[in-house]
Scaffold this motif. Structure first.
Motif, PDB file in Angstrom:
ATOM      1  N   GLN A 167       0.854  -1.194   0.000  1.00  0.00           N
ATOM      2  CA  GLN A 167       0.000   0.000   0.000  1.00  0.00           C
ATOM      3  C   GLN A 167       0.882   1.233   0.000  1.00  0.00           C
ATOM      4  O   GLN A 167       1.919   1.271   0.663  1.00  0.00           O
ATOM      5  N   GLU A 199      -4.412  -8.439  -7.551  1.00  0.00           N
ATOM      6  CA  GLU A 199      -5.440  -7.432  -7.300  1.00  0.00           C
ATOM      7  C   GLU A 199      -4.795  -6.056  -7.259  1.00  0.00           C
ATOM      8  O   GLU A 199      -3.698  -5.895  -6.719  1.00  0.00           O
ATOM      9  N   SER A 200      -5.456  -5.073  -7.843  1.00  0.00           N
ATOM     10  CA  SER A 200      -4.936  -3.710  -7.845  1.00  0.00           C
ATOM     11  C   SER A 200      -6.114  -2.749  -7.760  1.00  0.00           C
ATOM     12  O   SER A 200      -7.075  -2.867  -8.526  1.00  0.00           O
ATOM     13  N   ARG A 201      -6.042  -1.793  -6.822  1.00  0.00           N
ATOM     14  CA  ARG A 201      -7.139  -0.829  -6.694  1.00  0.00           C
ATOM     15  C   ARG A 201      -6.621   0.482  -6.113  1.00  0.00           C
ATOM     16  O   ARG A 201      -5.540   0.543  -5.542  1.00  0.00           O
ATOM     17  N   ARG A 202      -7.441   1.528  -6.287  1.00  0.00           N
ATOM     18  CA  ARG A 202      -7.129   2.845  -5.752  1.00  0.00           C
ATOM     19  C   ARG A 202      -8.290   3.324  -4.886  1.00  0.00           C
ATOM     20  O   ARG A 202      -9.447   3.014  -5.162  1.00  0.00           O
ATOM     21  N   SER A 203      -7.950   4.102  -3.869  1.00  0.00           N
ATOM     22  CA  SER A 203      -8.968   4.709  -3.018  1.00  0.00           C
ATOM     23  C   SER A 203      -8.442   6.071  -2.572  1.00  0.00           C
ATOM     24  O   SER A 203      -7.357   6.493  -2.980  1.00  0.00           O
ATOM     25  N   PHE A 204      -9.209   6.763  -1.739  1.00  0.00           N
ATOM     26  CA  PHE A 204      -8.778   8.068  -1.249  1.00  0.00           C
ATOM     27  C   PHE A 204      -8.795   8.076   0.275  1.00  0.00           C
ATOM     28  O   PHE A 204      -9.692   7.507   0.905  1.00  0.00           O
ATOM     29  N   GLU A 205      -7.779   8.713   0.834  1.00  0.00           N
ATOM     30  CA  GLU A 205      -7.671   8.845   2.284  1.00  0.00           C
ATOM     31  C   GLU A 205      -7.182  10.257   2.583  1.00  0.00           C
ATOM     32  O   GLU A 205      -6.078  10.635   2.196  1.00  0.00           O
ATOM     33  N   ASP A 251      -8.170  12.966   1.194  1.00  0.00           N
ATOM     34  CA  ASP A 251      -8.014  13.622  -0.108  1.00  0.00           C
ATOM     35  C   ASP A 251      -6.736  13.234  -0.838  1.00  0.00           C
ATOM     36  O   ASP A 251      -6.322  13.912  -1.783  1.00  0.00           O
ATOM     37  N   PRO A 301      -4.735  10.071  -2.953  1.00  0.00           N
ATOM     38  CA  PRO A 301      -4.906   8.745  -3.558  1.00  0.00           C
ATOM     39  C   PRO A 301      -4.090   7.694  -2.806  1.00  0.00           C
ATOM     40  O   PRO A 301      -2.931   7.927  -2.456  1.00  0.00           O
ATOM     41  N   VAL A 302      -4.720   6.564  -2.557  1.00  0.00           N
ATOM     42  CA  VAL A 302      -4.055   5.441  -1.897  1.00  0.00           C
ATOM     43  C   VAL A 302      -4.052   4.268  -2.874  1.00  0.00           C
ATOM     44  O   VAL A 302      -5.105   3.864  -3.376  1.00  0.00           O
TER      45      VAL A 302
END
Length: 421
Positions: A35, A104-110, A112, A114-115
């Motif tokens: 991460q 597996e690959s994904r993006r999220s926000f923490e 404001d 990008p994580v």
């Protein structure tokens, strides 16, 4: 007032995690996660590369980790007074990941930001760890001598003048052609004496005798070659002309070349050859010698540090002549994805140089990426902060530019303070 630094390693420890069973198989397949929170100066491609590297490091730690611990003593002398400080430096060196499959690959926000998250299945080569340990153990004696030579500045100053006035002679020794084993034991005993001798004249004479007793024994050649190089370094520190130490360089070259002829897998012989070529400013040949060391032993830190210095120096010379593309090609050999993360701080100067070249070639995005690497490993680099702020302004990223200028201003950069509102 003269200032001398002496750096030596007083102890050397090797630790294993997972014990001996970790090395019973040559490879191990591991599933691991990584991460990464995207920083202001990161590009999307850079962030994706970093999260993958973190996952790979986690995979290696699952499979087995080799820790190198060195106890470093630094002695500083100034005005006849001496102070000494010590620190324990521990650096993790991971074995190579030979194959990586992204599960597996994904993006999220923490907050404001990008994580990035990635899960991988990695094939890790763990047998190279055992091989590295075997090499370290077999080379420990030569490494100890190499480090010992770095701390003999005081005694050597008086010895250099003596060596220049009195030629080194070679005593004739009787050799038993049928007693190779006995000859080896005698030569080895003499080498032990040489390793504990601080007088360079005696050290050269003893290693010469040892090499004569057993002409197939490599170690006396390496120790003698290292000693000749120490004399070169000492002569240079006294502002001698190149001709004054050319003979020592030539003798060192002969010793290391002979050692390679006897044992072409001896890393210390190749390191010595690279050092001689560096003194001779034969940069390509020196780099090839250090590359050969790393091919034989990927954990040979001395060779990797030498290689960083050689490539960076060569690239800067090319940049000074405005050979931008040649300089980039040289730095590309050094700054590649295979470089362990722990070595990036040692490549800070190379990243800074490449950012300058990218600016000359009007490639601001690549320059920002390299400057961000410099700032990540050296947050107090005000010059890099000011340069990156200028690039952010040109890209209309005012908030990022202001943040960099504020950080540089706090660090004492007057140009940065003058640009703040």
């Amino acid at each position: 007032m003269e200032l001398y630094w002496r750096l030596f390693y007083s102890s050397f420890f090797v630790f294993f995690l997972w014990g001996i069973p970790a090395f019973s198989a040559s490879t191990k397949t591991v599933i691991a996660d990584g991460q990464y929170v995207m920083a202001d100066g990161d590009t999307l491609a850079g962030a994706e590369e970093k999260v993958l590297q973190r996952a790979q490091r986690n995979a290696v730690e699952e499979a087995g980790v080799y820790l190198e611990s060195t106890f470093r003593d630094v002695e500083k002398e100034s005005g006849g007074r001496s102070t000494q400080t010590s620190s324990l430096e521990i650096r993790t060196i991971a074995a190579a990941v030979t194959e990586t499959e992204i599960l597996e690959s994904r993006r999220s926000f923490e907050l404001d930001r990008p994580v990035f998250f990635v899960r991988i299945r990695a094939t890790v080569n763990v047998s190279s760890l055992a091989e590295a340990i075997r090499r370290l153990q077999s080379d420990q004696q030569l490494a100890q001598h190499f480090r010992q030579l770095q701390q003999e500045n005081h005694q050597l100053r008086s010895q250099l003048q003596e060596l220049q006035q009195r030629p080194i002679g070679v005593r004739m020794l009787a050799i038993d052609p049928y007693g190779k084993s006995a000859s080896y034991q005698r030569a080895r005993a003499m080498l032990e004496t040489a390793l504990h001798t601080s007088n360079l004249r005696e050290k050269i004479q003893i290693t010469t005798d040892a090499a004569t007793i057993d002409d197939r024994y490599v170690d006396p050649l390496i120790v003698r070659g290292q000693t000749y190089l120490r004399l070169v370094s000492l002569a240079f520190s006294q502002q001698a002309q190149a001709l004054d130490y050319a003979d020592y360089l030539d003798k060192a070259r002969i010793d290391f070349d002979h050692a390679i002829t006897l044992d072409d897998k001896n890393v210390w012989a190749w390191i010595g050859k690279g050092d001689v070529l560096t003194w001779l400013k034969q940069w390509d040949e020196a780099a090839a010698a250090y590359e050969q060391v790393l091919e034989l032993d990927p954990f040979a830190d001395i060779a990797r540090q030498r290689l960083i210095d050689v490539y960076t120096t060569q690239a800067r010379r090319q940049a000074n002549t405005k050979s931008w593309h040649h300089a980039l090609a040289t730095l590309k050999k050094l700054l590649n994805a295979q470089t362990p993360e722990s070595w990036i701080p040692y490549q800070k100067e190379a990243y800074a140089l490449r950012s300058e070249i990218y600016l000359k070639l009007n490639q601001p995005e690549q320059a920002i990426e390299d400057l961000s690497t410099v700032i990540r490993v050296d947050p107090t680099n005000a010059a890099a902060l000011v340069t990156r702020a200028k690039l952010y302004r040109e890209r209309l990223q005012g908030r990022l530019a202001k943040d960099d200028l504020e950080r540089a201003c706090v660090l004492g950069s007057i140009p940065a303070c003058e640009q703040l509102p």
